[in-house]
Write an enzyme that holds these catalytic residues in place. Structure first.
Site, short mmCIF file in Angstrom:
data_model
loop_
_atom_site.label_atom_id
_atom_site.label_comp_id
_atom_site.label_asym_id
_atom_site.label_seq_id
_atom_site.Cartn_x
_atom_site.Cartn_y
_atom_site.Cartn_z
N HIS A 50 70.99 -34.15 9.71
CA HIS A 50 69.82 -34.93 10.12
C HIS A 50 70.17 -35.89 11.26
CE1 HIS A 50 66.00 -37.20 9.22
NE2 HIS A 50 66.69 -38.19 9.75
N GLU A 51 71.20 -36.68 11.04
CA GLU A 51 71.58 -37.66 12.07
C GLU A 51 72.08 -36.96 13.33
OE1 GLU A 51 70.62 -40.64 11.59
OE2 GLU A 51 70.21 -40.43 9.43
N HIS B 259 69.27 -36.50 15.67
CA HIS B 259 69.02 -37.72 16.47
C HIS B 259 70.06 -37.83 17.59
CE1 HIS B 259 65.85 -39.47 14.05
NE2 HIS B 259 66.58 -39.51 12.96
N GLU C 100 62.25 -38.05 15.17
CA GLU C 100 62.27 -37.44 13.84
C GLU C 100 62.06 -35.93 13.91
OE1 GLU C 100 62.90 -38.49 10.65
OE2 GLU C 100 63.62 -40.34 11.55
#
Lengths: 515, 515
Positions: free
Chosen positions: A279-280, A283, A309
Site C-alpha cells: 500500500h505505502e 504512495h 489513494e
C-alpha cells in the site's frame, strides 16, 4: 522587475518554503520511527517552530505581490508542449491556491484551531478508551464549528453561490470535486455494494473450507527480509527511499530523492505488514516518479488525496491481492516460511486474502465493504457541516447507517462513531479520498489493461515495468500540474465513474463466492 | 517594557533559535545515519535553509536591542544561590557572546566563507586520495586567510591589544583561554610525553608476549548487543537517547531529552566500536544531565569543546581502558564471545588495550602519544594564523614536528599534513580541545577520587552512580553558565594544569612497561 526575474524570485520563495515543509516532515517521520520516548515534548515545540515559519513563508506579502504582478501582466506562460522549461502557469495557479488558503485565515483563528485540535485529540483518545462519546461531544462540536468557519473564510457556502460549506472542505483534499458530484457517484455505488455484500454473506461459506494458514508465528525479522525483497522487486529504489517500522504505516516525502515508507509486523498476521508495505509503496511510487522539473516546488507532490489513494489501493488490492501477483511471489514466500506454508498453494492464499467479512471497523474492511464505510462517513459529514445533523444525534445516525450499509450494530461507540482519529483533528472532507481512490484506481487499471495486454502474465513474471511506465506517464510525472478530474479524464478518456470499480468487484467476488 | 517582559521576550527569541538549531541537528544526524544515498543534494539545501534561518534569528535586531536594554539598566540579576529561577545574568552574558560573534561578521563574508569551505573540503578529499598536497594548498591558503579575517572582525589581534589572531579562534572553542596560556601548559607536557614515549619504545616488548585476541571475527550484531547492554550499564537512558551506526562516531543533541550517539562496528576490531560507544557516552552524559532550568536556551549545552572532550576521553580512556572497568565487564564480554576470548583474562585484555605504538595517525594514537599529535597541530596552527609559517612550508614543518615529537616520518602527505578534515573546514583552533580534554579529565578524576574513595572497587562493581553524581554536580548540570577555566577551578580547586594527567600517564605506563 522583468518577467524572468519575478518568476525566479517567486520560485526561490516557494523553494525555501518547501525545504521547511520537508524538514518538518523529517521531524515527524523521526517522531514516528525513532524518537526516544521522552523526546516528544521538545519535538512538538520544534515542529511548531518549523510549521510556523513555513506558514510565514507562504503568507509573505512579497509572495502575494509577485503572484499578482505575474498574473496581472500575463507574464508567465506554459512552455510549448514537448519542451522542458518550468511550467510557470501551473505553478502560479497552484501557488495562488495555496496562498489564498493560508492568507484568508486570520492568524488568531489558526492559532485557536491548533490549540483546540490538540486538546480535542487528547480527549478523543480518552473518550475512545473509556468508550464514552459524551466526553468527546463538546470537543467535536468545536471542531465542527471551526471547520465551518474555515470554509466560510475561504469563501464557500455563501447564499446564492451555488456552493456548500462542505464543498470547501472536500476541495482541500480533492480540488474541484463538489459534494454533489460525489453524491451522484457514491449513491448508486453504495446500493450496488450493499446488495453484493448481502449476497456474499448469505452465500454458503465456501472460503471457510480450509482453516487459514496466514496466522500463527511468522518471524517478524523474516517478514521484514521478505518485504524488503518484495519492495525492491516491485520497483522501490532503496537509493532514494527507506522502509522502517512505526505504529501506524505511512509514507513521507523528505526530498525529491528521499521517499520513506513504514509498516508494522505482527507475528500472527504476516499479510497485514506485507500489504501495508505494498500500500505505502503505491504512495511512494507516485512521489518517486515526479518530473524532475517540479523538484522542490509546490507542484512537486501528488495532486490530491484521492489520486494518492488510487495508487496505494491499486497496488495493495488490485495487484497485491490478485492471483497473478501471488503466482509470482508465493514460491519465494514459501522459501522464507517453509513450515508455515506447508501443503498450501497460491489458491489457498488467494482465498484467505480475499475473504469477505463485514466488520464494524473501517481499517479492517475487505474490498467489498470498505467503500461502504466511507459512504457512511461522507453522508454524516455532510449533515454535520451542513447543519442538518447535530453532534448529539451523531452516534444514533452512525449506528443506523452502519445497520443500513453493513447490517451491523456496534456494541458501543468505541467501535462505532469514535473509531477514527480524523474528526478529532478536524479533518472533515478527508474520508471520501479513500473511496475515490478505489474508483480512480480501477478506472486507471481498466485503461492500463487495454493499453498493455497480457497484464496478468506480466504480474506472474513479477514484471512491473509496464505499470510503472504507464502510470508514470499518465499520473506520477505530472505532480500537481493537473487537477484530479482532468487528470483522470486525460488518462482514461472518461470522467469519474464507479463502473470500472464495480465491474472489478462484482466479477472477482462472484467468482470467489460462486454467486 | 518592564524587566520581566523584556527577559521573557528575549528568552522566547533564543528558544525559537535553539529549536531551529536542534532541527538542523536532526537533519544532520539523519544524514549520517539513514539518509538514502541520493537524498544528499536536497538535504544540503534543507540544511542551508535551516542554518540560514537560525543565523537570522541570532542577528535579529530586536534581540540586540533587548540585550542592550537589559544590560544597560542592570535589569537582570542572577537568582540568589539555592533558588531555582532562571539565571538571567549568565544568560545575557552568553547570549551577548553568541550575538557578537554572529553580528560582527558581514553577511557577504559569511556567505563567501561557506562557499569556499564546501569547495575546500571537496578538494581536500581528492588531494588526500591522490596523496598530493599541492592540490589542496591554494584552498588551505584561502581558509587560513578567512580564519584570519574572521578573528579580526571579532576584534582580536589588533596592535597593542595584547591579543593574537589565533587567540580569537581558540576562544571560539575554549572561551577565555589564550594561546599563551595553552603554550605554557603544552610546552612542558610535550617534553614529558616525548621522553616517556622514547622510554617505552626503547623498552623490551613486554606487551607483545602473547598474540592479541581482540581481532579475528567478532560478529557485529553481537557487538551491538553487548554495547547496548554496556551503555545502559554505564547509565545511558534509552528513554532519552539512541545508539546508531555511522561512518564516523559522533554525539548529537536533538532536544533536552533526546541525545543520540553513534558508533561503527568492525568484525576484526571489537574494541574500536566499543570504545567509541564509551567515548560518545561521555559526551552524552554531559548533555543529558543539564539543569532543566537551562532547557532550550543558549545556556543548555556543554560549556566548551575542551570540557566536552574531558568527559568523552575520561570515560573512554581513564575508565574504559582501566583494569577495574574490565574486571566489571569482562565476564559479560566473555559470555557474548566465548570462542573469541577462550583462555584469555582481564589482564590480557588490559595489556592489549593499552599497548603503546606511536603512529602517524592521530585517531589511532594511544594515550601516551595522543596529546603529542595535538601539540604538533597547535604549534603549526599558531604559525599559520600568526603568519610565521606559510602554507607551502607546512608539509615540511609537519614532518619535522612529527619526527621531533613521535620519532616518525610519514611516507607522504596523505598520512601527514592531509590526514585531518579540520583545516579543510577552516576549523583552526579546534585541535587543542582534545589535549585540554585529557588534562581537564584527569584533574577532575583526581579530585573525584579524593572525594569518593574506593573508586576502583566501584568500577569493579559496575557502579557508576558516584561518578554521575559528582560530575553532574560539578560540571554537567551547569551547562554554559560557567566558563571552562572557572569551572575547572571551582570543581578541583586548581587552575588548568598537566600534572594530574602526567601523573596518571607516567604511573600507568611505567607499570605496564616496567620502566
Amino acid at each position: 522587475m522583468d518577467k524572468q526575474t519575478a518568476l525566479e524570485r517567486l520560485r526561490a520563495l516557494d523553494r525555501e518554503r518547501m525545504h521547511l515543509v520537508r524538514s518538518a516532515a523529517l521531524l515527524q517521520w523521526d517522531q514516528e520511527t525513532g524518537l526516544p520516548p521522552e523526546g516528544v515534548e521538545d519535538r512538538a515545540e520544534q515542529l511548531a517552530v518549523l510549521e510556523g515559519l513555513a506558514h510565514e513563508k507562504l503568507v509573505n506579502p512579497e509572495l502575494g505581490q509577485l503572484l499578482e504582478v505575474l498574473e496581472a501582466r500575463g507574464f508567465v506562460e506554459d512552455p510549448p508542449a514537448g519542451t522542458a522549461s518550468f511550467p510557470g502557469e501551473d505553478f502560479l495557479r497552484v501557488l495562488r491556491r495555496d496562498y489564498e488558503r493560508a492568507v484568508k485565515l486570520p492568524v488568531d483563528f489558526v492559532r485557536e484551531c491548533a490549540r483546540t485540535e490538540g486538546l480535542s485529540q487528547a480527549v478523543w483518545v480518552k473518550a475512545r478508551r473509556q468508550r464514552d462519546f459524551s466526553l468527546f461531544a463538546p470537543h467535536l462540536e468545536k471542531m465542527v464549528r471551526h471547520a465551518q468557519e474555515k470554509t466560510r473564510f475561504w469563501g464557500w457556502g455563501a447564499p446564492g453561490s451555488g456552493t456548500t460549506l462542505y464543498d470547501g472542505l472536500l476541495d482541500l483534499y480533492e480540488p474541484d470535486l463538489s459534494a454533489g458530484d460525489m453524491a451522484a457517484v457514491f449513491g448508486p455505488l453504495g446500493e450496488r455494494l450493499s446488495a453484493l455484500l448481502q449476497k456474499i454473506t448469505a452465500a454458503p461459506e465456501k472460503l471457510q473450507g480450509l482453516p487459514g494458514f496466514l496466522h500463527g508465528h511468522y518471524n517478524p525479522q523474516k517478514q521484514d527480509a521478505f518485504c524488503r525483497e518484495l519492495l525492491q522487486g516491485l520497483g522501490f529504489d532503496f537509493n532514494r527511499g527507506r522502509l522502517d517500522c512505526s505504529a501506524h504505516p505511512f509514507t513521507s516525502t523528505l526530498g525529491f530523492n528521499d521517499v520513506r515508507i513504514t509498516t508494522r509486523y505482527a507475528a500472527e498476521d504476516p499479510m497485514a505488514g506485507l500489504l501495508s508495505v505494498v500500500h505505502e509503496a503505491g504512495h511512494a511510487f507516485y512521489e518517486m516518479a515526479l518530473d524532475p522539473l517540479l523538484r522542490s516546488s509546490c507542484l512537486g507532490e501528488g495532486t490530491s488525496m484521492g489520486i494518492h489513494e488510487s495508487q496505494s489501493r491499486l497496488w495493495e488490492n488490485v495487484i497485491g491481492r490478485s492471483r497473478s501477483f501471488w503466482r509470482g511471489w508465493f514460491p519465494r514466500f514459501r522459501e522464507f516460511f517453509p513450515e508455515e506454508t506447508r501443503g498450501r498453494g497460491v489458491e489457498d492464499l488467494y482465498r484467505e486474502l480475499n475473504r469477505v467479512r463485514p466488520s464494524l471497523i473501517r481499517v479492517e474492511a475487505d474490498e467489498v465493504s470498505y467503500s461502504l464505510h466511507i459512504i457512511l462517513r461522507f453522508e454524516l459529514e455532510q449533515g454535520l457541516i451542513g447543519g442538518a445533523l447535530t453532534v448529539n444525534e451523531l452516534p444514533a445516525a452512525w449506528n443506523a447507517a452502519m445497520k443500513k450499509y453493513l447490517g451491523l450494530s456496534p456494541a458501543d461507540d468505541a467501535d462505532g462513531v469514535l473509531q477514527d482519529i480524523h474528526w478529532s483533528m478536524g479533518a472533515f472532507g478527508y474520508f471520501p479520498s479513500y473511496a475515490l481512490g478505489n474508483l480512480y484506481g480501477l478506472q486507471l487499471w481498466e485503461k492500463l489493461g487495454e493499453d498493455l495486454p497480457g497484464m496478468a502474465e506480466s504480474l506472474e513474471r513479477r514484471d512491473y515495468g509496464g505499470i510503472h511506465r504507464w502510470l508514470g506517464e499518465k499520473i506520477y510525472r505530472r505532480g500537481r500540474r493537473v487537477e484530479p478530474a482532468r487528470l483522470i479524464e486525460e488518462a482514461t478518456g472518461k470522467p469519474l465513474s464507479s463502473s470500472a470499480f464495480l465491474g472489478y468487484i462484482e466479477k472477482k467476488y462472484s467468482e470467489l463466492y460462486e454467486l
